[in-house]
Design an enzyme around this catalytic site. Structure first.
Site, PDB file in Angstrom:
ATOM      1  N   PRO A 180      55.304  77.625 -70.941  1.00  0.00           N
ATOM      2  CA  PRO A 180      54.179  78.573 -70.942  1.00  0.00           C
ATOM      3  C   PRO A 180      52.983  78.166 -71.797  1.00  0.00           C
ATOM      4  O   PRO A 180      51.956  78.829 -71.742  1.00  0.00           O
ATOM      5  CB  PRO A 180      54.811  79.857 -71.486  1.00  0.00           C
ATOM      6  CG  PRO A 180      55.932  79.377 -72.373  1.00  0.00           C
ATOM      7  CD  PRO A 180      56.459  78.125 -71.723  1.00  0.00           C
ATOM      8  N   ASP A 233      57.245  67.732 -72.455  1.00  0.00           N
ATOM      9  CA  ASP A 233      58.414  68.564 -72.780  1.00  0.00           C
ATOM     10  C   ASP A 233      59.109  68.952 -71.471  1.00  0.00           C
ATOM     11  O   ASP A 233      59.785  69.977 -71.384  1.00  0.00           O
ATOM     12  CB  ASP A 233      57.937  69.810 -73.546  1.00  0.00           C
ATOM     13  CG  ASP A 233      59.068  70.530 -74.295  1.00  0.00           C
ATOM     14  OD1 ASP A 233      60.110  69.906 -74.550  1.00  0.00           O
ATOM     15  OD2 ASP A 233      58.889  71.726 -74.620  1.00  0.00           O
ATOM     16  N   LYS A 262      65.721  65.345 -73.015  1.00  0.00           N
ATOM     17  CA  LYS A 262      66.700  66.447 -72.972  1.00  0.00           C
ATOM     18  C   LYS A 262      67.993  65.986 -72.297  1.00  0.00           C
ATOM     19  O   LYS A 262      67.952  65.226 -71.344  1.00  0.00           O
ATOM     20  CB  LYS A 262      66.102  67.629 -72.202  1.00  0.00           C
ATOM     21  CG  LYS A 262      64.860  68.187 -72.902  1.00  0.00           C
ATOM     22  CD  LYS A 262      64.150  69.221 -72.042  1.00  0.00           C
ATOM     23  CE  LYS A 262      62.788  69.538 -72.583  1.00  0.00           C
ATOM     24  NZ  LYS A 262      62.713  70.741 -73.391  1.00  0.00           N
TER      25      LYS A 262
END
Ligand SMILES: C[S@@+](CC[C@H](N)C(=O)[O-])C[C@H]1O[C@@H](n2cnc3c(N)ncnc32)[C@H](O)[C@@H]1O
Length: 320
Positions: A180, A233, A262
């Site tokens: 976001p 990200d 990740k």
């Protein structure tokens, strides 16, 4: 004899042990989250902190323990896994080490800091050197509870602090997987020009910030183009992200890169090792990372990173 100690992030002890095993390091035992090894210290991405010169020191009394530490050097941070009362009494006799939260943007502490613990009531482990400039690797910030739409900005603040560099006003940032918008917010409030790319839209307040432009798209379809900062990200398989980063570096498009690697399920240690081996790069488990690592890279010729950002330890590859 203990020649190195690696502080695991809570819950990631197995991941750290796997990484060390792959580097040829045997963990002989654990003291809380501290993996103790008789092998010489090596670089580790998953360790929050590495004690690079541990010594076992007799601690027959509180005073003797404090005197022994003070005789070695001034500043010590305590890692307590047991003997908490006795450790507190020893710590009271040492110069206080201020571990106040940083007010970003503020450099990481530069003062020399060692680490110690009580392995038993009468036996200390103390290392005059360690890799993290922070007490137990805990890089804390005074948080902004109003501006950012998520807490993800904290790991970017931490990466910039460890890199010793952050966007300057007018610099360009491409933020991949931006929604976001915590990372875009962090760059925009520094005065950077941010292009945010995501399939999802940004939080309205971030989208409205001066210098922020959002584009719907895939991180992997972005052709390398000149930017001061490539930020990512994105949730993606480590191999896929590695290929993206390698493409951008080969194209000499980005001045600096910060990206989160990740892992879902089993940790892909081979991909992590490939990131760690990229010249000019650094792979760390940041205090604000979960089951993920942060890759930081800067193009040769960029101003040097701040102190405390390199370990000087042999890499995994060179220990094989
Ligand atoms: C962990 S969130 C990013 C959080 C963000 N850094 C922040 O501070 O608010 C990951 C984002 O990656 C996006 N994403 C996943 N795959 C993507 C892709 N292939 N291209 C672009 N964005 C992608 C998701 O939509 C999601 O918004």
């Amino acid at each position: 004899m203990i020649r190195a100690a690696y502080l695991a992030p809570d819950g990631l002890q197995d991941t750290l042990a796997e990484e060390l095993r792959g580097a040829g390091v045997t963990v002989d035992g654990w003291h809380g989250l501290l993996a103790l090894s008789a092998d010489p210290p090596v670089a580790s991405a998953w360790a929050l902190d590495i004690w690079t010169d541990p010594q076992e020191i007799p601690a027959p009394s509180v005073k003797a323990a404090a005197d022994a530490l003070r005789a070695l050097q001034r500043n010590w941070s305590a890692y307590g896994a047991a003997q908490h009362r006795r450790m507190a009494l020893i710590a009271e006799r040492l110069p206080p080490v201020k571990a106040r939260p940083l007010v970003f943007p503020e450099p990481a502490p530069t003062g020399h800091l060692g680490a110690w613990t009580l392995l038993a009531p009468d036996r200390m482990l103390a290392s005059a050197t360690k890799t993290s400039p922070f007490v137990n690797g805990e890089c804390r910030f005074v948080e902004d509870h109003i501006g950012p739409p998520s807490r993800a900005y904290l790991k970017l603040w931490e990466a910039w602090t460890r890199l010793g560099a952050w966007p300057r006003p007018g610099e360009t940032c491409l933020d991949l997987g931006a929604a976001p918008g915590g990372w875009s917010w962090a760059a925009a409030v520094l005065g950077a020009q941010v292009t945010a790319v995501d399939k999802a839209p940004l939080d309205m307040r971030v989208a409205a910030l001066p210098g922020v432009a959002w584009r719907e798209g895939s991180a992997f379809a972005e052709p390398p183009a000149a930017v001061d900062w490539l930020l990512s990200d994105v949730i993606a398989y480590p191999d896929r992200l590695l290929a993206l980063v390698q493409r951008w570096i080969a194209a000499e498009a980005a001045g600096r890169i910060v990206c989160t690697v990740k892992f879902q399920g089993a940790t892909d240690h081979a991909a992590a090792a490939a990131f760690a081996a990229i010249p000019g790069g650094r792979l760390l488990h940041l205090f604000h990372n979960k089951h993920e690592l942060t890759f930081m890279w800067q193009r040769p010729g960029q101003p040097a990173a701040a102190s405390g950002t390199t370990t000087g330890l042999p890499s995994r590859a060179s220990t094989r």
